[in-house]
Design a protein around this motif. Structure first.
Motif, PDB file in Angstrom:
ATOM      1  N   LEU A  24       0.659  -1.292   0.122  1.00  0.00           N
ATOM      2  CA  LEU A  24       0.106  -0.026  -0.085  1.00  0.00           C
ATOM      3  C   LEU A  24       0.900   1.378  -0.040  1.00  0.00           C
ATOM      4  CD1 LEU A  24      -2.845   1.371   0.344  1.00  0.00           C
ATOM      5  CD2 LEU A  24      -2.583   1.185   2.670  1.00  0.00           C
ATOM      6  N   VAL A  25       1.906   1.213   0.895  1.00  0.00           N
ATOM      7  CA  VAL A  25       2.628   2.555   1.084  1.00  0.00           C
ATOM      8  C   VAL A  25       3.538   2.694  -0.648  1.00  0.00           C
ATOM      9  CG1 VAL A  25       4.852   3.490   1.880  1.00  0.00           C
ATOM     10  CG2 VAL A  25       3.206   2.283   3.487  1.00  0.00           C
ATOM     11  N   PHE A  26       3.990   1.550  -1.098  1.00  0.00           N
ATOM     12  CA  PHE A  26       4.666   1.631  -2.193  1.00  0.00           C
ATOM     13  C   PHE A  26       3.850   2.161  -3.386  1.00  0.00           C
ATOM     14  CE2 PHE A  26       6.407  -0.152  -6.161  1.00  0.00           C
ATOM     15  CZ  PHE A  26       7.715   0.109  -6.063  1.00  0.00           C
ATOM     16  N   VAL A  27       2.649   1.566  -3.577  1.00  0.00           N
ATOM     17  CA  VAL A  27       1.564   2.059  -4.692  1.00  0.00           C
ATOM     18  C   VAL A  27       1.267   3.619  -4.356  1.00  0.00           C
ATOM     19  CG1 VAL A  27      -0.639   1.614  -5.436  1.00  0.00           C
ATOM     20  CG2 VAL A  27       0.754  -0.292  -5.029  1.00  0.00           C
ATOM     21  N   THR A  28       1.048   3.876  -3.208  1.00  0.00           N
ATOM     22  CA  THR A  28       0.588   5.243  -2.833  1.00  0.00           C
ATOM     23  C   THR A  28       1.792   6.244  -3.212  1.00  0.00           C
ATOM     24  OG1 THR A  28      -0.746   4.611  -0.990  1.00  0.00           O
ATOM     25  CG2 THR A  28      -0.248   6.815  -1.255  1.00  0.00           C
ATOM     26  N   ILE A  29       3.154   5.920  -2.903  1.00  0.00           N
ATOM     27  CA  ILE A  29       4.164   6.971  -3.327  1.00  0.00           C
ATOM     28  C   ILE A  29       4.256   6.922  -4.730  1.00  0.00           C
ATOM     29  CG2 ILE A  29       6.557   7.238  -3.011  1.00  0.00           C
ATOM     30  CD1 ILE A  29       6.319   6.032  -0.242  1.00  0.00           C
ATOM     31  N   ILE A  30       4.183   5.763  -5.521  1.00  0.00           N
ATOM     32  CA  ILE A  30       4.694   5.553  -6.714  1.00  0.00           C
ATOM     33  C   ILE A  30       3.265   6.491  -7.657  1.00  0.00           C
ATOM     34  CG2 ILE A  30       5.045   4.356  -8.680  1.00  0.00           C
ATOM     35  CD1 ILE A  30       7.159   4.341  -6.820  1.00  0.00           C
ATOM     36  N   GLY A  31       2.166   6.149  -6.955  1.00  0.00           N
ATOM     37  CA  GLY A  31       0.888   6.520  -7.802  1.00  0.00           C
ATOM     38  C   GLY A  31       1.027   8.219  -7.626  1.00  0.00           C
ATOM     39  N   ALA A  32       1.406   8.751  -6.475  1.00  0.00           N
ATOM     40  CA  ALA A  32       1.363  10.078  -6.245  1.00  0.00           C
ATOM     41  C   ALA A  32       2.433  10.813  -7.231  1.00  0.00           C
ATOM     42  CB  ALA A  32       1.672  10.367  -4.711  1.00  0.00           C
ATOM     43  N   LEU A  33       3.513  10.295  -7.425  1.00  0.00           N
ATOM     44  CA  LEU A  33       4.362  10.695  -8.272  1.00  0.00           C
ATOM     45  C   LEU A  33       4.077  10.460  -9.668  1.00  0.00           C
ATOM     46  CD1 LEU A  33       7.736  10.049  -6.118  1.00  0.00           C
ATOM     47  CD2 LEU A  33       6.894  12.287  -6.695  1.00  0.00           C
ATOM     48  N   PHE A  34       3.454   9.698  -9.973  1.00  0.00           N
ATOM     49  CA  PHE A  34       2.853   9.653 -11.391  1.00  0.00           C
ATOM     50  C   PHE A  34       2.231  11.126 -11.864  1.00  0.00           C
ATOM     51  CE2 PHE A  34      -0.777   8.937 -14.306  1.00  0.00           C
ATOM     52  CZ  PHE A  34      -0.182   8.142 -15.300  1.00  0.00           C
ATOM     53  N   PHE A  35       1.831  11.783 -10.770  1.00  0.00           N
ATOM     54  CA  PHE A  35       1.256  13.359 -11.338  1.00  0.00           C
ATOM     55  C   PHE A  35       2.293  14.401 -11.448  1.00  0.00           C
ATOM     56  CE2 PHE A  35      -2.128  10.540  -9.766  1.00  0.00           C
ATOM     57  CZ  PHE A  35      -3.201  10.861 -10.540  1.00  0.00           C
ATOM     58  N   TYR A  36       3.584  14.089 -11.198  1.00  0.00           N
ATOM     59  CA  TYR A  36       4.646  14.902 -11.230  1.00  0.00           C
ATOM     60  C   TYR A  36       5.634  14.791 -12.403  1.00  0.00           C
ATOM     61  CZ  TYR A  36       8.520  18.083  -9.563  1.00  0.00           C
ATOM     62  OH  TYR A  36       9.463  19.069  -9.038  1.00  0.00           O
ATOM     63  N   TRP A  37       6.214  15.585 -13.121  1.00  0.00           N
ATOM     64  CA  TRP A  37       6.647  15.480 -14.089  1.00  0.00           C
ATOM     65  C   TRP A  37       8.157  14.901 -14.266  1.00  0.00           C
ATOM     66  CZ3 TRP A  37      11.434  17.971 -15.215  1.00  0.00           C
ATOM     67  CH2 TRP A  37      11.762  19.060 -14.241  1.00  0.00           C
ATOM     68  N   PHE A  38       8.499  14.638 -12.997  1.00  0.00           N
ATOM     69  CA  PHE A  38      10.078  14.316 -12.732  1.00  0.00           C
ATOM     70  C   PHE A  38      10.223  13.191 -11.687  1.00  0.00           C
ATOM     71  CE2 PHE A  38      14.317  15.513 -11.414  1.00  0.00           C
ATOM     72  CZ  PHE A  38      15.119  14.963 -12.410  1.00  0.00           C
ATOM     73  N   ILE A  39      11.087  12.071 -11.861  1.00  0.00           N
ATOM     74  CA  ILE A  39      11.163  11.313 -10.551  1.00  0.00           C
ATOM     75  C   ILE A  39      12.575  11.329 -10.054  1.00  0.00           C
ATOM     76  CG2 ILE A  39       9.140   9.867 -11.157  1.00  0.00           C
ATOM     77  CD1 ILE A  39      11.529   7.739 -12.275  1.00  0.00           C
TER      78      ILE A  39
END
Length: 683
Positions: free
Chosen positions: A526-541
């Motif tokens: 859950l933590v992993f998916v939430t973090i990756i999912g949130a950064l899906f909306f940011y232009w840069f990782i």
């Protein structure tokens, strides 16, 4: 760039494949930070380590085991030699230098040895058992995942080289299968059947020392990206007891200008949130800011072990502590001056306190949840998005203890608000608004109204092509979010464990078979998916420097899931091989440190971003007093500017960008009475 990405062709068998892009080491193709001589020394060291490994087992009558272990190490080194280490790693093979032919011969020899062992009766039985236990469909899917994430799709999509991308996937998949076949072969020969148990204290100390060694050598105790310079700048201000330094004289401001350093009215400041700089200021005070992250890394290994010992099992705790202490990603982040190690450390402190608190509202449990709130609130002050995600998820988990745990929930909230509000007060001090950060205000002024925002749109992100292939299209869209995510997984596949055949394989095993997953594992998912999912909306990782660093908060979930995957493999193995599996994992972790981490240090991290410690060494070697030092070297100017005291005191030197005679004269006039030194050169 096209020359580096053109299609590959088979030549003389599955492992003899040319990349038709010209010499890897050509002067006009900057693909490594190491010279050919340095790489030769590195590979010679890997060959010596392989011989040493063989020498350990041969006298004990375990020749094949030692030989297979040696070729795993040497094959890993050969593949890394053929891998372009900067930006988007990929295989780049040519006939120049001739050592490339040696690497291909090593890989072919590894394939031949693995095939020889696996064609024996014990090998064929092992292969049949593998298919029986794992299932053909799932194994096929696993092979697809191994190949698909062996290289980042980003540059190929950016430049339209889709055929080359397909060939890279094919070759990467084949080389990974050769390495996996060698590991399977190890189980079929005589060898040690029990791995030594490594104490967590030793692993924590090792992680600290390894990170510190990287920081001292490869990273050279120098910032390598703008973020690090600005964190150090801010830490020096905090160490002096101030929140900002006075703006330099107007005539000197162009010579001191640097990305992410802002001058607002009469104040000179870094635009970053203050949480990490406040911790880093301790290092400034003791004269060793480079040492703080290694110490936090070692402490994080110990905390992770204790958390897993309490939530899963002693065996999982031991395994994950080993993976974490030898992870090239963890060690590299720990060697840097970035904020991510401190973020994870604070998260672990918060989680550890919550687990120690237990149910109820005794004085001890309430005190521990208060400390947890302080720690997770400070995550918000270090990296606000991570703080919101992890702090929020921890708060939701804590609500399960209501109504008996009302005191815990309350004190957790109070602790989080107390520490987290420091960021809001910091915002107010600089921008006059508690919700407007200096960083957001800075990017609005240089990029436009929605420049660094989350979400989708044609104006989200930097101006078009300012970041090259790191920002594929102008703005940000769901498609680009997907491309960034795929790049993040490819980077994670390489950096997480440093296993050249795929660091994500244990995670794929855990997710595909799922029989060993515990409640804690599902929480980590859950933590992993939430973090990756949130950064899906940011232009840069941020995947180009020390791995996908914006995902680093997901390092703990990733390592926990890798441990679950290894446990799943153990569960499916015959009992007689359980001890052997521990030895293989220990071997892979040792190879990761010996080959992958050193390869990264030699070929990438030294002089990364064209930063260098040369200016520092010059300043230490010569008596420059309080001189004005104008730097015109082709090195990144940050190599000089990071040496400045933010207050530009009269008794210390000032390092400046050389802007030419006229501008330099204005700077000299602004700082009268100082000696003037000009530092230049092609380096």
């Amino acid at each position: 760039m096209r020359a580096c990405l053109v299609p590959l062709r088979w030549c003389g068998g599955a492992l003899i494949l040319w990349a038709c892009g010209g010499p890897v080491w050509a002067a006009d193709a900057v693909v490594t930070n190491a010279t050919l001589a340095e790489m030769r020394i590195w590979f010679a060291a890997m060959a010596a380590a392989s011989v040493l490994l063989l020498a350990v087992f041969w006298p004990r009558g375990k020749l094949l085991f030692g030989l297979l272990g040696a070729v795993v190490l040497l094959g890993s080194a050969a593949r890394l030699w053929l891998t372009q280490p900067l930006w988007f790693p990929r295989l780049e093979i040519s006939a120049d230098p001739p050592e490339n032919l040696i690497m291909l011969a090593v890989l072919a020899a590894q394939a031949g040895l693995a095939l020889f062992v696996l064609m024996r009766p014990a090998g064929r039985a092992a292969i049949r058992g593998l298919f029986a236990q794992a299932g053909g469909v799932r194994l096929a899917l696993l092979v697809v995942l191994i190949a698909a994430f062996s290289v980042s799709a980003t540059p190929y999509i950016n430049y339209g080289y889709y055929t080359a991308f397909g060939m890279q996937i094919g070759v990467g998949g084949v080389l990974s299968l050769v390495q996996i076949a060698t590991l399977v072969a190890i189980f079929t020969v005589s060898g040690p059947d029990q791995a030594p148990r490594l104490p967590v204290s030793g692993l924590a100390i090792f992680a600290t020392l390894a990170s510190a060694a990287l920081a001292w050598t490869a990273f050279d105790r120098v910032p390598h990206v703008e973020d690090e310079l600005c964190y150090l700048f801010q830490a020096r201000i905090f160490a002096s007891g101030a929140l900002w330094s006075p703006a330099p004289p107007e005539a000197a401001q162009p010579a001191l200008e640097y990305f992410l350093l802002d001058i607002r009215d009469d104040r000179w400041l870094s635009v970053f949130a203050p949480g990490w700089s406040a911790i880093l200021s301790i290092g400034v005070l003791i004269g060793a800011p480079w040492l703080i992250n290694p110490l936090l890394t070692g402490a994080s290994v110990w905390l992770t072990h204790d958390i897993l010992r309490r939530t899963v099992s002693q065996e999982r705790a031991d395994l994950v502590a080993l993976l974490m202490a030898t992870s090239p990603w963890v060690l590299a982040v720990g060697a840097s001056l970035m904020a991510h190690s401190a973020t994870v450390f604070m998260i672990l402190v918060g989680l550890w306190c919550l687990l120690r608190a237990g149910p109820g509202s005794t004085l001890r449990s309430v005190a521990l949840t208060f400390v947890a709130g302080l720690a997770l609130g400070w995550v918000f002050v270090i990296r606000p998005l991570d703080g919101v995600i992890v702090g929020g998820l921890a708060g939701l988990w804590l609500l399960r203890r209501l109504p008996a745990g009302f005191g815990q929930v309350t004190t957790y909230a109070v602790g989080g608000v107390l520490s987290g509000s420091a960021f809001l007060l910091f915002n107010y001090a600089f921008t006059g608004q508690i919700l407007l950060t200096p960083q957001a205000d800075y990017f609005v002024r240089i990029w436009g109204e929605t420049g660094n925002a989350f979400g989708f749109g044609p104006t989200v992100g930097p101006p078009a092509k300012d970041f090259g292939a790191l920002d594929t299209w102008p703005g940000h869209s769901p498609l680009e979010g997907l491309v960034n995510m795929l790049h993040g997984f490819a980077a994670l596949n390489m950096e997480l464990l440093g296993w050249v055949f795929g660091s994500l394989i244990p995670i794929w095993v855990a997710l595909l078979w799922r029989n060993s997953l515990t409640k804690f594992d599902w929480a980590m998912i859950l933590v992993f998916v939430t973090i990756i999912g949130a950064l899906f909306f940011y232009w840069f990782i941020g995947g180009f420097y020390i791995g996908p660093r914006y995902w680093y908060t997901a390092a703990l979930p990733a390592l926990v899931l890798a441990g679950a995957g290894i446990e799943e493999v153990r569960r499916r193995l015959p009992k007689k091989y359980h001890g052997r599996l521990g030895g293989v994992v220990l071997l892979l972790c040792a190879i990761s440190v010996v080959s992958f981490t050193t390869w990264r240090g030699v070929s990438k991290y030294q002089d990364y971003g064209n930063y260098s410690g040369d200016v520092r060494r010059m300043a230490q070697a010569e008596d420059i007093g309080n001189a004005l030092v104008f730097v015109s070297s082709q090195r990144n100017i940050g190599s000089a500017l990071y040496l400045n005291d933010p207050f530009l005191p009269p008794d210390k030197p000032i390092f400046l960008r050389d802007l030419g005679v006229e501008q330099n004269a204005a700077v000299i006039e602004a700082f009268p009475g100082r000696e003037v030194i000009y530092l230049g050169g092609p380096d």
